[in-house]
Motif scaffolding. Sequence first.
Motif, PDB file in Angstrom:
ATOM      1  N   LYS A  35       0.744  -1.291  -0.062  1.00 15.52           N
ATOM      2  CA  LYS A  35      -0.036   0.085  -0.026  1.00 15.52           C
ATOM      3  C   LYS A  35       0.767   1.205  -0.052  1.00 15.52           C
ATOM      4  CE  LYS A  35      -0.550  -0.192   4.992  1.00 15.52           C
ATOM      5  NZ  LYS A  35      -1.426  -0.445   6.158  1.00 15.52           N
ATOM      6  N   GLY A  36       0.210   2.513  -0.415  1.00 13.20           N
ATOM      7  CA  GLY A  36       0.884   3.769  -0.190  1.00 13.20           C
ATOM      8  C   GLY A  36       2.001   3.816  -0.972  1.00 13.20           C
ATOM      9  N   ILE A  37       3.189   4.296  -0.249  1.00 15.37           N
ATOM     10  CA  ILE A  37       4.317   4.536  -1.117  1.00 15.37           C
ATOM     11  C   ILE A  37       5.208   3.424  -1.739  1.00 15.37           C
ATOM     12  CG2 ILE A  37       6.725   5.707  -0.816  1.00 15.37           C
ATOM     13  CD1 ILE A  37       5.521   7.814   0.952  1.00 15.37           C
TER      14      ILE A  37
ATOM     15  N   THR B 178      -1.749   9.171   0.063  1.00 13.41           N
ATOM     16  CA  THR B 178      -2.014   7.886   0.277  1.00 13.41           C
ATOM     17  C   THR B 178      -3.212   7.475   0.718  1.00 13.41           C
ATOM     18  OG1 THR B 178      -0.738   7.403   2.378  1.00 13.41           O
ATOM     19  CG2 THR B 178       0.658   7.751   0.507  1.00 13.41           C
TER      20      THR B 178
ATOM     21  N   VAL C 145       2.520   9.419  -5.023  1.00  8.77           N
ATOM     22  CA  VAL C 145       3.299   8.122  -4.403  1.00  8.77           C
ATOM     23  C   VAL C 145       4.313   7.966  -5.669  1.00  8.77           C
ATOM     24  CG1 VAL C 145       1.736   6.895  -3.024  1.00  8.77           C
ATOM     25  CG2 VAL C 145       1.729   6.602  -5.564  1.00  8.77           C
TER      26      VAL C 145
END
Length: 256
Positions: free
Chosen positions: A17-19, A192, A218
């Motif tokens: 997930k996210g970055i 995010t 991201v």
Amino acid sequence: MKVDLTGKVVIVTGGSKGIGKGIATVFAEQGAHVVIAARGMEAATDVANQLQAQGLSASAATVDVENYESVESMATEVANSFGSIDILCANAGIFPSMKLEDMTTDHWDQVLNVNARGTMFAVKACVPHLKKANAGRVIITSSITGPVTGYAGWTHYAASKAAQLGFMRTAALELAPYHITVNAVLPGNIATEGLDGLGDTYLQKMAKAIPFGSLGRVEDIAYAALFLSSKEAGFITGQSIIIDGGQTLPEDAEAF
């Protein structure tokens, strides 16, 4: 940005997930086989499947970065399955908010264990395999919070992110004889899914702190990590790059 990573094997911890997911996606788009390493196998597999559906090369692995045996086992399995580990993106991290007055040693230890010790574990476990690679690369996801700025409620997080940079500099010295570079990316306010639920008012406040007027993506972090992974960046080590849209520049927040 085009960097040919064909044949390279990349581990992204916290890649579900996210970055981390952004880094995994960009690296896969450049031809690498990306291993999505995360605590939850289901989430890691979902991301790997999404990348495979795009015709990209990816797989999933489960890892608990707080446990060295888990990290070492994951690294060994990746190297045995795919022949090498060429790039490690040590990205796994947590950022719970808690005021100093309310913090216990357990709260402190959890954040330092995941963010700082987990980074050391990931690098240490991958070093034997990175030594065998042709110019191995390590990219650590740190933050502006701690190394550059402070934020109320994040004393433990800030300490962990500053610790990562101290670790990075000496690790870079130790690994330089093997032509392994160790660098870090320092994100500012990035959009995010971790920000979901904070509300529009909070997100607008975050965006207002950035001269560009919007949160980063991201992909902005991923492309910086990609550059540091390239052969063209082979003479850069022990360095950190701030990616924040100018967030840390103004002396006066109202000046822009």
